[in-house]
Design a protein around this motif. Sequence first.
Motif, mmCIF file in Angstrom:
data_model
loop_
_atom_site.group_PDB
_atom_site.id
_atom_site.type_symbol
_atom_site.label_atom_id
_atom_site.label_comp_id
_atom_site.label_asym_id
_atom_site.label_seq_id
_atom_site.Cartn_x
_atom_site.Cartn_y
_atom_site.Cartn_z
ATOM 1 N N ARG A 104 -6.332 -2.420 0.023
ATOM 2 C CA ARG A 104 -5.696 -1.261 0.636
ATOM 3 C C ARG A 104 -6.531 -0.008 0.382
ATOM 4 O O ARG A 104 -6.821 0.768 1.299
ATOM 5 N N TYR A 177 1.210 -1.524 6.902
ATOM 6 C CA TYR A 177 1.433 -2.160 5.605
ATOM 7 C C TYR A 177 2.687 -1.587 4.941
ATOM 8 O O TYR A 177 3.541 -2.321 4.453
ATOM 9 N N ALA A 178 2.800 -0.237 4.972
ATOM 10 C CA ALA A 178 3.984 0.397 4.383
ATOM 11 C C ALA A 178 5.236 -0.076 5.102
ATOM 12 O O ALA A 178 6.280 -0.323 4.476
ATOM 13 N N LYS A 181 6.063 -3.621 3.944
ATOM 14 C CA LYS A 181 6.602 -3.640 2.584
ATOM 15 C C LYS A 181 8.047 -3.160 2.533
ATOM 16 O O LYS A 181 8.770 -3.459 1.584
ATOM 17 N N SER A 182 8.458 -2.398 3.553
ATOM 18 C CA SER A 182 9.835 -1.903 3.502
ATOM 19 C C SER A 182 10.817 -2.887 4.142
ATOM 20 O O SER A 182 12.024 -2.662 4.128
ATOM 21 N N ASP B 264 -3.053 6.392 -4.565
ATOM 22 C CA ASP B 264 -1.722 6.114 -4.011
ATOM 23 C C ASP B 264 -1.136 7.350 -3.365
ATOM 24 O O ASP B 264 -0.576 7.292 -2.275
ATOM 25 N N ASN B 268 -0.116 7.917 0.474
ATOM 26 C CA ASN B 268 1.251 8.278 0.869
ATOM 27 C C ASN B 268 1.297 9.568 1.673
ATOM 28 O O ASN B 268 2.040 9.678 2.636
#
Lengths: 293, 277
Positions: A104, A177-178, A181-182, B264, B268
């Motif tokens: 990632r 990807y996020a 994952k949710s 990270d 985000n």
Amino acid sequence: MKKILSNKKAITLFVCPTILIMLVIVVVPIFISAYYSMLDWDGLGKGTFVGLRNYMELAGDERFVNSIKNSLLYVFFSLFIQLPISLLLAIVVANVKRGEKFYRTTYFIPVIISGVVIGQLWQKIYNGDYGLLNALLGSLHLEHLQQDWLGQESTALIAAFIPNLWQYVGYHMLIMYAGIKSISPEIYEAATIDGANSRQIAFKVTIPLLKPVLEVCVTFSLIGALKIFDLIYVLTGGGPFFTTEVPTIYMYKTIFDSFHYGYGSAISIFIILECFVFTMLLKLFFRNKEEQV
Amino acid sequence: MRTMKHIKSGALHICLLAIAVIQVFPLFWLLGFSLKDNNEIFGGNIAGLPQNWRFSNYASAFNQANVLQYLLNSILVTAATILITIVLAATAAYAIQRMIWKGRNIAMKGILVGMMVPIHAVLLPLFIVLSKIKLLNTYWALIIPYVAFGLPLAVYLFSSFMVSIPREMEEAAAIDGCNIYKLFFRVMLPLIRPAIATVSIFTFISSWNELMFAVTFINKQEYKTLTVGIMSMVGAYTTKWGEIGAGLMIATVPTVAIYLLLSDQVQNSLVAGAVKG
């Protein structure tokens, strides 16, 4: 409490700077642009009002039509090559057992780098005499494939797109990807119990549930492709012979190199409208799909 | 069965690693040629490690090619943009999210519409206005537009963060006699620190890398930021790959360093930006 929160002076002080700066820098200039687009004006003195003549000329301007073709081809590349790659990577990386974070993080690195650096770097990769790509081909004994990638008309357009695909694959991958994952793990458990294999899970479970995220990616990728400027400006400047020119580049050159302020503004208004129309079409498209499901 | 699985997952990792190499190798190659001189590059050592590590390329980029000046300008413009964006966006978000007045919904919607406006649309009018009020070739010519185009997303991120903060703290502070400014600066501001980080990162990356405004509004050496500066450096040093490479590295290292430290959070921030953008 209520009294404190209704403090008129504080509200004005808190909100006005933001509203004011946005009005002056973002909103009003659009209307000014729309006005300029109806002028015949070289930037000196006052322009003459010509109504919609600039737009009519645009419709018959071969160079402009060619630039739109290029940008639509680029949209096609983004939607049908970049996004599927990102989706595949997102699904694979989300399910890989080790090294998830490493992949990632690495795939995302190009996203944070400036278009100028990416453009300069790829110019050197493509360089006909000393470029990395040709050196690589040489070491694989594929000398007959060595060529001046950006300098010749046959390969320039594709070569100019690739760095951008390369740069943003990791970006779309990360958004997807996020999203993956949710999705609740219970859904996957249920699918596995029902005997689904990993391909069925991807197509029947993950992708349908990702639809809102995919909508974001498609919109982003499409608008980004229509607005692309930095990378092409740095890589080729639109050349050779306009083969890589997109509307933003044509607009920039018309205004700041040839000083056709009115004509260039008409192109800029066209770009806004184009982005707006495509956004609306996508919304409609995704809404219809949702109703069918 | 088990060995099959091992082979399969091994092959998968090899593919993923190959892609990782494709994503990162160009940057290592850049680092490599930033340390070579032309004799080496044009003499055949294109892809390999440098034979002599020429750190002097960096020295000459910094001194002769003005990159130091560009770097300082970029830092100044970016820092000012981040600071102003945070102050304006956080106060506006607070007023819209927490305070009581008519028109707060309209204000929010109006600000969010700004997110859809492409910068091409305002380039020429801003250029003309900035030249009329003699702001071309100043730091403000970049800071003000960067702030304006950063605000919509920042306001959105702050206000969606504030929704999740319970009101008790502010109520307690109000009972203790705090006025609205103290409520905001002493109570709310510390609570929204994570959102401040997100907005900072997002604003940092977009203004550090911005080209179109920078190349249009700035043409004096003293005010060029890294993106424009490097464009002009390339024009002057077309054939000196080493020096150009050094300049590109100098422009890239700060972002990559921040990314590696806060990967990270950077991921985000940029995803949060997309999901609303």
